[in-house]
Design a protein around this motif. Sequence first.
Motif, short mmCIF file in Angstrom:
data_model
loop_
_atom_site.label_atom_id
_atom_site.label_comp_id
_atom_site.label_asym_id
_atom_site.label_seq_id
_atom_site.Cartn_x
_atom_site.Cartn_y
_atom_site.Cartn_z
N UNK A 28 0.85 -1.20 0.00
CA UNK A 28 0.00 0.00 0.00
C UNK A 28 0.88 1.24 0.00
N UNK A 29 0.81 2.08 -1.05
CA UNK A 29 1.68 3.26 -1.10
C UNK A 29 1.45 4.24 0.04
N UNK A 30 0.24 4.34 0.56
CA UNK A 30 -0.01 5.24 1.68
C UNK A 30 0.66 4.74 2.96
N UNK A 31 0.69 3.43 3.15
CA UNK A 31 1.34 2.84 4.33
C UNK A 31 2.85 2.96 4.21
N UNK A 32 3.38 2.65 3.05
CA UNK A 32 4.84 2.56 2.87
C UNK A 32 5.51 3.91 2.63
N UNK A 38 10.36 4.20 0.94
CA UNK A 38 9.00 4.33 0.45
C UNK A 38 8.62 3.32 -0.61
N UNK A 39 9.54 2.41 -0.90
CA UNK A 39 9.30 1.41 -1.94
C UNK A 39 8.27 0.38 -1.46
N UNK A 40 7.37 0.01 -2.37
CA UNK A 40 6.39 -1.02 -2.07
C UNK A 40 7.06 -2.38 -2.13
N UNK A 41 6.59 -3.31 -1.31
CA UNK A 41 7.12 -4.66 -1.31
C UNK A 41 6.19 -5.58 -2.09
N UNK A 42 6.77 -6.48 -2.86
CA UNK A 42 5.99 -7.52 -3.51
C UNK A 42 5.56 -8.53 -2.44
N UNK A 98 -3.94 0.43 6.41
CA UNK A 98 -4.68 1.69 6.27
C UNK A 98 -6.09 1.60 6.85
N UNK A 99 -6.75 0.48 6.69
CA UNK A 99 -8.14 0.36 7.18
C UNK A 99 -8.24 0.47 8.69
#
Length: 172
Positions: A28-32, A38-42, A98-99
């Motif tokens: 989730x880009x907002x979380x990371x 700031x890179x998203x993880x697979x 995020x939720x």
Amino acid sequence: MHTLASQRLLLRMFRESDLDAYAEMCGDPDVMRFLGDGRLLTRAEAWRHMALVVGHWQLRGFGLWAVEERGTGLLAGRVGCWQPEGWPGLEIGWTLRRRFWGRGYATEAALAALDYAFTQLRQARVISLIDPDNGPSIAVALRLGMRMQGYTEVMGHPVVTYGIDSPSRLPV
């Protein structure tokens, strides 16, 4: 490996069944946004990160807990004590899906982890390393009683150090 409980949350060890929710959080880009670079993880990288968290417990005897919402059994995120090699001190860190934002869960879980750091790990001082633009995390640190200590760099990224001394070290 210890389990902690607060009014609404269970802080427990990670399980393989947490992977779907953990991978969602790490993707989730907002979380990371404020974590590391700031890179998203697979999904595969999220799996390896969960293994890293479990390994930290094995090597240090403490670490990040999976945060489970007691009423639903859902994984809300991760919170706990973190001090990999080269870290500037024992850190209380928090990351929520995020939720689960805006419910006070980060503060509730971090308070349990902070108490654990002072009473069980007998830490004299605990820190949190926060991106200077991460207002919500700074607000959590302040609610924990932490105060800004200065600036540093972690893994090539500037962060603000917030800290708090153990109540047992404070003057009477």
